[in-house]
Design a protein around this motif. Structure first.
Motif, PDB file in Angstrom:
ATOM      1  N   ALA A 238       0.804  -1.219   0.000  1.00 12.79           N
ATOM      2  CA  ALA A 238       0.000   0.000   0.000  1.00 12.79           C
ATOM      3  C   ALA A 238       0.839   1.271   0.000  1.00 12.79           C
ATOM      4  O   ALA A 238       0.320   2.355  -0.275  1.00 12.79           O
ATOM      5  N   ASP A 239       2.119   1.159   0.338  1.00 13.49           N
ATOM      6  CA  ASP A 239       3.016   2.308   0.332  1.00 13.49           C
ATOM      7  C   ASP A 239       4.447   1.799   0.237  1.00 13.49           C
ATOM      8  O   ASP A 239       4.695   0.593   0.269  1.00 13.49           O
ATOM      9  N   ILE A 240       5.404   2.711   0.111  1.00 12.86           N
ATOM     10  CA  ILE A 240       6.797   2.305  -0.078  1.00 12.86           C
ATOM     11  C   ILE A 240       7.740   3.339   0.518  1.00 12.86           C
ATOM     12  O   ILE A 240       7.480   4.539   0.465  1.00 12.86           O
ATOM     13  N   LEU A 241       8.828   2.845   1.090  1.00  7.72           N
ATOM     14  CA  LEU A 241       9.933   3.678   1.553  1.00  7.72           C
ATOM     15  C   LEU A 241      11.219   3.064   1.020  1.00  7.72           C
ATOM     16  O   LEU A 241      11.478   1.874   1.223  1.00  7.72           O
ATOM     17  N   VAL A 242      12.011   3.864   0.332  1.00 11.11           N
ATOM     18  CA  VAL A 242      13.301   3.427  -0.193  1.00 11.11           C
ATOM     19  C   VAL A 242      14.340   4.416   0.305  1.00 11.11           C
ATOM     20  O   VAL A 242      14.176   5.632   0.137  1.00 11.11           O
ATOM     21  N   ALA A 243      15.401   3.906   0.925  1.00 12.34           N
ATOM     22  CA  ALA A 243      16.384   4.819   1.504  1.00 12.34           C
ATOM     23  C   ALA A 243      17.765   4.184   1.541  1.00 12.34           C
ATOM     24  O   ALA A 243      17.908   2.951   1.566  1.00 12.34           O
ATOM     25  N   ALA A 244      18.785   5.042   1.552  1.00 13.80           N
ATOM     26  CA  ALA A 244      20.141   4.577   1.795  1.00 13.80           C
ATOM     27  C   ALA A 244      20.181   3.883   3.154  1.00 13.80           C
ATOM     28  O   ALA A 244      19.452   4.272   4.078  1.00 13.80           O
ATOM     29  N   PRO A 245      21.015   2.850   3.317  1.00  9.00           N
ATOM     30  CA  PRO A 245      21.021   2.074   4.571  1.00  9.00           C
ATOM     31  C   PRO A 245      21.211   2.925   5.825  1.00  9.00           C
ATOM     32  O   PRO A 245      20.603   2.642   6.870  1.00  9.00           O
ATOM     33  N   GLY A 246      22.033   3.955   5.739  1.00 10.09           N
ATOM     34  CA  GLY A 246      22.297   4.772   6.917  1.00 10.09           C
ATOM     35  C   GLY A 246      21.188   5.742   7.275  1.00 10.09           C
ATOM     36  O   GLY A 246      21.274   6.425   8.305  1.00 10.09           O
ATOM     37  N   LEU A 247      20.129   5.794   6.460  1.00  8.13           N
ATOM     38  CA  LEU A 247      19.049   6.748   6.689  1.00  8.13           C
ATOM     39  C   LEU A 247      17.673   6.104   6.819  1.00  8.13           C
ATOM     40  O   LEU A 247      16.721   6.773   7.204  1.00  8.13           O
ATOM     41  N   HIS A 248      17.569   4.825   6.496  1.00  3.65           N
ATOM     42  CA  HIS A 248      16.253   4.198   6.437  1.00  3.65           C
ATOM     43  C   HIS A 248      15.538   4.254   7.788  1.00  3.65           C
ATOM     44  O   HIS A 248      14.358   4.621   7.858  1.00  3.65           O
ATOM     45  N   ALA A 249      16.215   3.904   8.857  1.00  2.00           N
ATOM     46  CA  ALA A 249      15.558   3.865  10.171  1.00  2.00           C
ATOM     47  C   ALA A 249      15.066   5.246  10.592  1.00  2.00           C
ATOM     48  O   ALA A 249      13.937   5.391  11.100  1.00  2.00           O
ATOM     49  N   ALA A 250      15.879   6.276  10.357  1.00  2.00           N
ATOM     50  CA  ALA A 250      15.470   7.628  10.724  1.00  2.00           C
ATOM     51  C   ALA A 250      14.303   8.101   9.884  1.00  2.00           C
ATOM     52  O   ALA A 250      13.348   8.721  10.381  1.00  2.00           O
ATOM     53  N   ALA A 251      14.338   7.799   8.585  1.00  2.00           N
ATOM     54  CA  ALA A 251      13.230   8.201   7.706  1.00  2.00           C
ATOM     55  C   ALA A 251      11.943   7.475   8.088  1.00  2.00           C
ATOM     56  O   ALA A 251      10.867   8.078   8.100  1.00  2.00           O
ATOM     57  N   LEU A 252      12.061   6.205   8.413  1.00  2.00           N
ATOM     58  CA  LEU A 252      10.889   5.439   8.815  1.00  2.00           C
ATOM     59  C   LEU A 252      10.264   6.026  10.071  1.00  2.00           C
ATOM     60  O   LEU A 252       9.034   6.137  10.180  1.00  2.00           O
ATOM     61  N   GLU A 253      11.074   6.427  11.015  1.00  2.00           N
ATOM     62  CA  GLU A 253      10.575   6.998  12.257  1.00  2.00           C
ATOM     63  C   GLU A 253       9.811   8.293  11.992  1.00  2.00           C
ATOM     64  O   GLU A 253       8.745   8.538  12.565  1.00  2.00           O
ATOM     65  N   VAL A 254      10.337   9.133  11.110  1.00  2.00           N
ATOM     66  CA  VAL A 254       9.651  10.382  10.770  1.00  2.00           C
ATOM     67  C   VAL A 254       8.319  10.113  10.098  1.00  2.00           C
ATOM     68  O   VAL A 254       7.301  10.705  10.429  1.00  2.00           O
ATOM     69  N   LEU A 255       8.306   9.186   9.141  1.00  2.00           N
ATOM     70  CA  LEU A 255       7.106   8.950   8.334  1.00  2.00           C
ATOM     71  C   LEU A 255       6.057   8.131   9.080  1.00  2.00           C
ATOM     72  O   LEU A 255       4.883   8.175   8.721  1.00  2.00           O
ATOM     73  N   LYS A 256       6.447   7.434  10.119  1.00  2.00           N
ATOM     74  CA  LYS A 256       5.455   6.740  10.939  1.00  2.00           C
ATOM     75  C   LYS A 256       4.574   7.733  11.686  1.00  2.00           C
ATOM     76  O   LYS A 256       3.452   7.420  12.050  1.00  2.00           O
TER      77      LYS A 256
END
Length: 256
Positions: A238-256
């Protein structure tokens, strides 16, 4: 698989050449109806070239058609094709348009080619074999700090609820990242991410075939690809997040 990839590259190049022949940087459609008519003709002609070129190349592979199945890609093996990815750009004289061809197996992109005639660019990826631009390996960003990240999204026509969700997410991400851009079509920010030019991408109600092609290219270039709950992604998510390995966790936290 090598022979199939070669055939797909040739099909994308042939269709891309036809699109280039009809491209006019001065094109300015008068209204939405004119834009739609131009884009529809481009898509039909380009897709017909791809289908003819790939006929019999991979026996047992079906042709996904959104008009028949809706957004869902059924189980099995399917060609997921956009004959004119970025038709809206093509008809407005902008350079970001091309041809995307992806082989999807049980919801996972297996092989993809993106041909961008402007610039003579051919992106290729096969699962487990890396991602390449004109034969040269691609690699995602090594960044680890979201404050220095160039973030992209691709949110086009959708529902008011998705618009509201995206607006909230845009504000949240803009407060943490260096910059946030929203652009269409979907595949181009993902190509930039695969090349390390962008660092994070997200989208609600992902657009196919753009995400199918772009997610494989970015993933093979080293990106982490999930949904926005952090779970494994496939083409029906239903959605997608693609990120460099060093940023994925931080981006996921923001978008949650």
């Amino acid at each position: 698989m090598t022979n199939v990839l070669t055939a797909v590259v040739q099909a994308a190049e042939k269709a891309g050449q036809a699109l280039l022949a009809s491209y006019d940087p001065a094109s300015r459609p008068a209204d939405r109806a004119a834009m739609y008519a131009l884009g529809t003709r481009l898509e039909a002609a380009s897709t017909a070239i791809v289908r003819e070129a790939l006929d019999g190349v991979a026996p047992g592979v079906g042709w996904w058609d959104e008009d028949e199945t809706g957004r869902v890609v059924p189980a099995g093996r399917w060609w997921v094709v956009d004959g004119t990815e970025g038709a809206v750009n093509h008809v407005h004289g902008l350079p970001e348009w091309g041809v995307t061809i992806t082989l999807v197996t049980d919801g996972q992109p297996e092989l993809t080619v993106v041909r961008q005639p402007i610039g003579d660019l051919t992106y290729t990826a096969a699962r487990g074999q890396g991602a390449h631009l004109n034969g040269q390996p691609l690699r995602v960003s090594a960044k680890t700090d979201l404050a220095g990240a160039a973030v992209t999204a691709s949110q086009a026509g959708s529902s008011p609820a998705v618009y509201a969700r995206f607006a909230d997410a845009f504000v949240a991400m803009a407060s943490k990242a260096l910059l946030v851009r929203n652009t269409i079509p979907t595949v181009f920010p993902l190509l930039g991410l695969a090349a390390g030019q962008y660092d994070v991408f997200w989208q609600y109600e992902p657009d196919l075939p753009g995400t199918a092609a772009g997610a494989l290219l970015a993933g093979e270039a080293g990106a982490i690809v999930t949904d926005l709950a952090g779970a494994s992604w496939d083409v029906n998510s239903a959605d997608i997040l693609v990120a460099a390995p060093g940023l994925h966790a931080a981006a996921l936290e923001v978008l949650k």
